[in-house]
Design an enzyme around this catalytic site. Structure first.
Site, PDB file in Angstrom:
ATOM      1  N   LYS A 219      53.421   2.126  12.967  1.00 23.48           N
ATOM      2  CA  LYS A 219      54.797   2.994  12.995  1.00 23.48           C
ATOM      3  C   LYS A 219      56.118   1.979  13.558  1.00 23.48           C
ATOM      4  O   LYS A 219      56.803   2.080  13.065  1.00 23.48           O
ATOM      5  CB  LYS A 219      54.490   4.436  14.258  1.00 23.48           C
ATOM      6  CG  LYS A 219      55.454   4.868  14.735  1.00 23.48           C
ATOM      7  CD  LYS A 219      54.493   6.290  15.556  1.00 23.48           C
ATOM      8  CE  LYS A 219      56.168   6.411  16.622  1.00 23.48           C
ATOM      9  NZ  LYS A 219      55.659   7.890  17.833  1.00 23.48           N
TER      10      LYS A 219
ATOM     11  N   GLU B 139      48.709  -7.319  16.601  1.00 23.50           N
ATOM     12  CA  GLU B 139      47.242  -7.535  15.416  1.00 23.50           C
ATOM     13  C   GLU B 139      47.660  -7.262  13.800  1.00 23.50           C
ATOM     14  O   GLU B 139      46.897  -7.666  13.152  1.00 23.50           O
ATOM     15  CB  GLU B 139      46.379  -6.120  16.435  1.00 23.50           C
ATOM     16  CG  GLU B 139      45.951  -6.957  17.548  1.00 23.50           C
ATOM     17  CD  GLU B 139      46.460  -5.884  18.613  1.00 23.50           C
ATOM     18  OE1 GLU B 139      47.915  -5.964  18.464  1.00 23.50           O
ATOM     19  OE2 GLU B 139      47.014  -5.769  19.699  1.00 23.50           O
TER      20      GLU B 139
ATOM     21  N   GLY C  74      51.026   8.205  17.958  1.00 26.52           N
ATOM     22  CA  GLY C  74      50.638   7.252  17.617  1.00 26.52           C
ATOM     23  C   GLY C  74      48.767   7.994  17.187  1.00 26.52           C
ATOM     24  O   GLY C  74      48.328   8.189  16.234  1.00 26.52           O
ATOM     25  N   ARG C  75      48.818   8.195  18.710  1.00 28.04           N
ATOM     26  CA  ARG C  75      47.358   8.236  18.609  1.00 28.04           C
ATOM     27  C   ARG C  75      46.996  10.050  17.996  1.00 28.04           C
ATOM     28  O   ARG C  75      46.218  11.022  18.719  1.00 28.04           O
ATOM     29  CB  ARG C  75      46.958   8.978  20.159  1.00 28.04           C
ATOM     30  CG  ARG C  75      47.657   9.193  21.360  1.00 28.04           C
ATOM     31  CD  ARG C  75      47.101   8.638  22.486  1.00 28.04           C
ATOM     32  NE  ARG C  75      48.408   9.005  23.568  1.00 28.04           N
ATOM     33  CZ  ARG C  75      49.300   9.160  23.601  1.00 28.04           C
ATOM     34  NH1 ARG C  75      49.611   7.602  23.183  1.00 28.04           N
ATOM     35  NH2 ARG C  75      50.057   9.131  24.627  1.00 28.04           N
TER      36      ARG C  75
ATOM     37  N   GLU D 289      44.624   8.129  26.702  1.00 30.20           N
ATOM     38  CA  GLU D 289      45.813   6.724  27.045  1.00 30.20           C
ATOM     39  C   GLU D 289      46.814   8.390  26.524  1.00 30.20           C
ATOM     40  O   GLU D 289      48.370   8.020  27.686  1.00 30.20           O
ATOM     41  CB  GLU D 289      46.366   6.017  25.175  1.00 30.20           C
ATOM     42  CG  GLU D 289      47.473   5.631  25.425  1.00 30.20           C
ATOM     43  CD  GLU D 289      47.605   5.026  24.382  1.00 30.20           C
ATOM     44  OE1 GLU D 289      47.321   3.653  24.351  1.00 30.20           O
ATOM     45  OE2 GLU D 289      47.918   5.466  23.000  1.00 30.20           O
TER      46      GLU D 289
ATOM     47  N   HIS E  52      17.617   8.199  23.645  1.00 29.09           N
ATOM     48  CA  HIS E  52      16.783   7.099  24.100  1.00 29.09           C
ATOM     49  C   HIS E  52      17.867   5.914  24.430  1.00 29.09           C
ATOM     50  O   HIS E  52      16.833   5.018  24.042  1.00 29.09           O
ATOM     51  CB  HIS E  52      16.530   7.041  22.569  1.00 29.09           C
ATOM     52  CG  HIS E  52      15.511   7.900  22.371  1.00 29.09           C
ATOM     53  ND1 HIS E  52      14.492   8.252  21.985  1.00 29.09           N
ATOM     54  CD2 HIS E  52      16.108   8.795  20.706  1.00 29.09           C
ATOM     55  CE1 HIS E  52      13.865   8.730  21.910  1.00 29.09           C
ATOM     56  NE2 HIS E  52      15.448   9.655  20.420  1.00 29.09           N
TER      57      HIS E  52
ATOM     58  N   LYS F  87      50.404  -5.959  26.942  1.00 31.80           N
ATOM     59  CA  LYS F  87      51.154  -6.543  26.117  1.00 31.80           C
ATOM     60  C   LYS F  87      51.363  -7.808  26.589  1.00 31.80           C
ATOM     61  O   LYS F  87      51.889  -9.268  26.248  1.00 31.80           O
ATOM     62  CB  LYS F  87      51.631  -5.816  25.140  1.00 31.80           C
ATOM     63  CG  LYS F  87      50.995  -4.953  24.631  1.00 31.80           C
ATOM     64  CD  LYS F  87      52.358  -4.612  23.637  1.00 31.80           C
ATOM     65  CE  LYS F  87      51.252  -2.940  23.342  1.00 31.80           C
ATOM     66  NZ  LYS F  87      52.112  -2.121  22.417  1.00 31.80           N
TER      67      LYS F  87
HETATM   68  C1  G6Q Z   1      49.142   5.647  20.345  1.00 28.54           C
HETATM   69  C2  G6Q Z   1      49.700   4.343  20.933  1.00 28.54           C
HETATM   70  C3  G6Q Z   1      49.192   3.505  20.292  1.00 28.54           C
HETATM   71  C4  G6Q Z   1      49.378   3.075  18.876  1.00 28.54           C
HETATM   72  C5  G6Q Z   1      48.786   1.111  18.787  1.00 28.54           C
HETATM   73  C6  G6Q Z   1      49.919   1.034  17.062  1.00 28.54           C
HETATM   74  O1  G6Q Z   1      49.960   6.450  20.844  1.00 28.54           O
HETATM   75  O2  G6Q Z   1      50.883   4.223  20.785  1.00 28.54           O
HETATM   76  O3  G6Q Z   1      47.892   3.055  20.011  1.00 28.54           O
HETATM   77  O4  G6Q Z   1      49.069   3.976  18.118  1.00 28.54           O
HETATM   78  O5  G6Q Z   1      49.173   0.421  19.589  1.00 28.54           O
HETATM   79  O6  G6Q Z   1      50.932   1.070  16.761  1.00 28.54           O
HETATM   80  P1  G6Q Z   1      51.971   1.139  15.667  1.00 28.54           P
HETATM   81  O7  G6Q Z   1      51.739   2.163  14.928  1.00 28.54           O
HETATM   82  O8  G6Q Z   1      53.371   0.598  15.962  1.00 28.54           O
HETATM   83  O9  G6Q Z   1      51.349  -0.852  15.237  1.00 28.54           O
END
Ligand code: G6Q
Length: 535
Positions: free
Chosen positions: A210, A216, A267-268, A354, A385, A500
């Site tokens: 986003k 990463e 994002g989530r 989160e 188990h 971060k």
């Molecule tokens: C979710 C968070 C987080 C995010 C990641 C990836 O709600 O904001 O998990 O989705 O850090 O972010 P980008 O999509 O910006 O790479």
């Protein structure tokens, strides 16, 4: 905002606290008569929630309803869906955003609640439909005129967990000759192993971010681009992007196709946007993705009902509040009796923790009440188990949410000793529910089961794109409703920032561009870990 009230200020809380002094005793004889099991059920979108095995009675249920009413939860939920700014902390700098993931699936009505956001979602869906049709017809193909067989999604956190969980959940519905893979971690071994399992020439790489700036994802995009070039392939013909409109990645020249998501989708909460849509659509087809959206939308609509008896997300939210705030339990286990839901608890771990792992109220002060519990889980029967010992006899009581299906996905089964494997799966789930609730008395304390471990069973006919969408939205809505009740902002994630920033400083020191004080803990820790500093 006038209905944003601190949890501690809700008067009904006092009544619930009094009732929690003597919660329903599930371990007494006859605690689960057929009438109770029949009465303590609720349904929505093909799911039945069986919750007679929770520690409550009619009075507690009525009082939980009163708490939900006093906190105005349904009005807040509807305000969220209409596009009110719910992502904010009053009096402090905060994200100040709308929260409109529900608009992504409000595509079936002529009068969507947030028309502008739904129009944007429909635009993206139309683009996806065309993109998938071009792949099907061969208009989009690789350098040798061959079709693409694999989509590799590169993204992390919200840009990975939901799409990955849903891909595994629905693999049965893969289109012939199509599959998906995922790289999230910056661990080079993750990427190396995944790349080694692929025919890159027939792979589309879907980079999902986003912000377009995540360390990463940017690193892994470079790694994949390098691998393509090394294999003599043109990255621009293999990479697609899903990113925020206007982000640094929003550059059509670098990608074969680009899809957008918007700042009003966290994002989530983004699986039902293009963040999930592109890979899930590639693997299962456009129609299956629409079915998933239909399930989610139906559950979103169920979540508008004021009565907890008619609103499964609200009921689950209030059962969770009862266990967390009044019975005092710290954790929740989500245990799917479905191997396909292997990664669903991991998705919920993010979505719930989160969202609701917060200590500041939306009114800007430190909370004096408990907020989100620790959420975790694994599929049963495997867990039986492994860690169920603690669930049954440990000193920590873990409220448990079982998820199961009456029918398997593949329908390929075997009858051994008079029952199918699917029957064995469901019987085990129900047996665990009873065992946790009722326990078993025994003279030998080591063989005694105290019982009174609250749990519920969520069961549907079969795990399909529709039920998966409904299940996803059930949990998303449960989480948001709990956040409203705790008066916290479930839609930001400031708690991930500090690590971060420190990692950037350590990386700077390793690259020789960041000075760390000679006496600093950062330098000492790097040296103690045996990491080289500077070039
Ligand atoms: C979710 C968070 C987080 C995010 C990641 C990836 O709600 O904001 O998990 O989705 O850090 O972010 P980008 O999509 O910006 O790479």
């Amino acid at each position: 905002m006038k209905n944003w009230k601190d949890f501690a200020a809700l008067k009904t809380g006092q009544r619930l606290a009094a009732l929690a002094q003597k919660p329903y005793n599930l371990a007494q004889p006859e605690s689960l008569p057929p009438e109770r099991i029949a009465a303590y059920q609720a349904s929505a979108c093909g799911f039945d929630l069986l919750y007679a095995t929770q520690r409550l009675d009619d009075e507690v249920l009525a009082t939980l309803q009163a708490l939900a009413d006093e906190a105005d939860l349904i009005e807040q939920y509807k305000a969220m869906k209409r596009g009110e700014i719910m992502n904010r902390i009053i009096g402090h700098a905060s994200e100040e955003r709308q929260v409109l993931h529900t608009a992504c699936r409000d595509i079936f009505s002529d009068t969507p609640l947030a028309p502008d956001a739904t129009a944007q979602a429909k635009e993206q869906l139309a683009k996806l439909k065309e993109f998938l049709a071009d792949l099907d017809s061969g208009k989009l193909c690789n350098e040798n005129g061959e079709s693409f067989t694999t989509m590799l999604q590169v993204g992390i956190g919200g840009s990975d967990l939901g799409p990955r969980a849903l891909y595994f959940a629905l693999e049965k519905y893969r289109q012939p000759g199509r599959s998906a893979k995922f790289i999230a971690n910056v661990d080079p071994d993750d990427a190396a192993a995944v790349l080694a399992s692929l025919d890159l020439s027939r792979t589309l790489i879907n980079v999902v971010s986003k912000s377009g700036t995540t360390l990463e994802t940017r690193t892994n995009e470079e790694l994949v681009r390098a691998a393509l070039t090394e294999a003599g392939l043109n990255p621009a013909k293999h990479l697609v992007a899903v990113t925020g409109s206007g982000s640094i990645m929003d550059d059509p020249a670098r990608y074969l196709a680009a899809f957008h998501m918007y700042d009003y989708i966290g994002g989530r909460y983004s699986v039902t946007s293009m963040v999930g849509g592109v890979t899930l659509g590639f693997a299962f087809g456009y129609d299956a993705f629409i079915e998933l959206l239909r399930g989610a939308n139906d559950m979103d609509r169920a979540a508008e009902q004021p009565s907890i008896h008619a609103n499964l997300p609200l009921l689950m939210a209030m059962l969770g509040i009862w266990n967390r705030n009044f019975l005092g339990y710290n954790t929740v286990a989500v245990l799917p009796y479905s191997q396909a839901l292997l990664r669903f608890p991991a998705h919920l771990q993010q979505c719930d923790m989160e969202s609701n792992g917060k200590q500041v109220s939306r009114l800007g002060s430190l909370v004096t009440w408990k907020t989100g519990p620790i959420v975790w889980g694994e599929p049963g029967t495997n867990g039986q188990h492994a860690f169920y010992q603690l669930l049954h006899q440990g000193t920590e009581i873990v409220p448990t949410e079982f998820i199961g299906f009456r029918c398997s996905q593949y329908g390929r089964d075997i009858t051994v000793k008079g029952t199918t494997s699917q029957q064995k799966l469901v019987a085990n789930m129900l047996a665990q529910s009873l065992a946790l609730a009722q326990g078993r008395d025994q003279e030998n304390p080591n063989k005694r089961f105290a019982g009174n471990r609250p749990n519920s069973v969520l069961i549907a006919e079969q795990l399909t794109p529709y039920t998966m969408g409904a299940l996803l939205a059930l949990y998303e809505n449960r989480i948001a409703l709990q956040g409203f009740c705790w008066n916290i902002n479930s839609f930001d994630q400031e708690g991930v920032q500090l690590g971060k920033i420190l990692a950037d400083r350590l990386l700077g020191a390793m690259a020789g561009v960041q000075e760390l004080g000679k006496q600093s803990s950062e330098l000492a820790l790097l040296q103690a870990a045996g990491m080289e500093v500077g070039k």
